[in-house]
Motif scaffolding. Structure first.
Motif: not given
Ligand code: ATP
Ligand code: MG
Length: 334
Positions: A107-112, A128-147, A159-162
């Motif tokens: 998640l540290n390496r995720a583009h957004a 980490d100013h202005g970074v909430n956990m929703g934004l940080f964990t966005y790729p996990v929720l997106m994986a959940a959407d797909i899986l 831009d979304q391939t990552q």
């Protein structure tokens, strides 16, 4: 009977759908969905939108309009399931389970997230100013959407391939830790380049550039916006290059092909002025969008029908996600 391909796409309710979204994402998806054997899942990503901390009433309104727009654009077949992400709670539950096979480094390496960290560093702020956990964990929720939907293919912009790679990574991590084959690995279907529609100023049409023509703005407003499209100073009788003109790009995408061809020909011979092209474009756009607009407005005018259509999609998606959650829970001995 052949097993259908499962296709999945989500779209965030962060603003009004514009002509670029329609030409680059929604129309290709509707065409793909019409190619059997295929089951298509399309969701309005209201949970994802939360990390931008939208005004709640505005989020609700945009979610409703986005859902109506998707249905109106031809995603209303019975092999297409349109749903609100938040109304399929199993997705978020799957996301919670997946966090345990997600390394923080990924998640540290995720583009957004990385882009925000870089912007903070450049401004001399805490990274980490202005970074909430929703934004940080966005790729996990997106994986959940797909899986959750056991999707085979996910149409994405380059831009979304990552994020899709992360979904595959998490499916593999789950398989290694709990049960091989428990989750289906999706593949990205990357939209071909060259399909980028220019906006009013000639740059890519994009909400962030404020250069869009909203898909369902009233025709008069669309015509007004078209009159603002930037062109060069060539006079009607001057020959012009059709391939570098925003108006021609819009005609190619939204006019009937004979009209677009005719205008291209008249550009080369100096047989048309930009003012006339703008009027023609407004008229063609109106004709092309009229049936979609009628469906869109009818849905918004009938909240019960819109709700019923979404609830049908949510029941279908909910059953599929619940089955995935059951498989995961069984593998985890929950
Ligand atoms: P933002 O400025 O917030 O990035 P956007 O206007 O670029 O917004 P997105 O929400 O990023 O829109 O894109 C939604 C979908 O529409 C994506 O699949 C994207 O590839 C597609 N899309 C967006 N703009 C265009 C465009 N100008 N031409 C073709 N496709 C586009
Ligand atoms: Mg974009």
């Amino acid at each position: 009977m052949t097993t259908p391909t499962v296709t999945l796409t989500g779209i965030q309710p962060t603003g009004e759908l514009h002509l670029g979204n329609y030409a680059g994402a929604v129309r290709p998806l509707a065409r793909l969905a019409a190619r059997p054997p295929r089951e298509t899942y399309v969701f309005v990503a209201d949970l994802h939108a939360l990390n931008g901390r939208p005004d709640p009433e505005q989020l609700r309104d945009r979610t409703r309009k986005m859902a109506a727009a998707l249905l109106a654009c031809g995603l209303d077949d019975d092999r297409v399931h349109v749903y609100r992400q938040s109304r399929v709670p199993a997705i978020a539950q799957i996301g919670a389970l997946l966090t345990n096979v997600t390394s923080k480094g990924t998640l540290n390496r995720a583009h957004a997230y990385k882009a925000l960290v870089a912007a903070n560093a450049a401004a001399g702020r805490d990274t980490d100013h202005g970074v909430n956990m929703g934004l940080f964990t966005y790729p996990v929720l997106m994986a959940a959407d797909i899986l959750a939907m056991r999707a085979d293919e996910v149409p994405v912009g380059a831009d979304q391939t990552q994020h899709l790679e992360i979904a595959v990574e998490l499916a593999r991590a789950f398989a290694r830790t709990y049960r091989p084959g428990a989750l289906r690995e999706p593949r990205a279907v990357v939209a071909q380049s060259g399909g980028v529609l220019p906006g009013l100023d000639g740059r890519k049409m994009s909400k962030s550039f404020g250069n869009t023509i909203p898909l369902f703005a009233p025709p008069e407003r669309q015509a007004r916006l078209i009159r603002r499209v930037v062109t060069d100073s060539r006079r009607p009788q001057d020959p012009k290059d059709p391939d570098s003109c925003t108006l021609v790009a819009l005609l190619d995408t939204f006019a009937d092909s004979a009209t677009a061809r005719d205008v291209r020909g008249r550009y080369q011979t100096g047989g048309i002025g930009y003012g006339d092209v703008k009027a023609l474009l407004a008229e063609q756009l109106h004709t092309t969008l009229a049936p979609l607009r009628d469906r869109y407005e009818a849905l918004l005018a009938d909240p019960a029908r819109l709700e019923a259509a979404l609830e049908a999609g949510e029941r279908h998606a909910g059953r599929r996600a619940a089955e995935t959650l059951r498989l995961m829970s069984a593998a985890m001995r929950l």
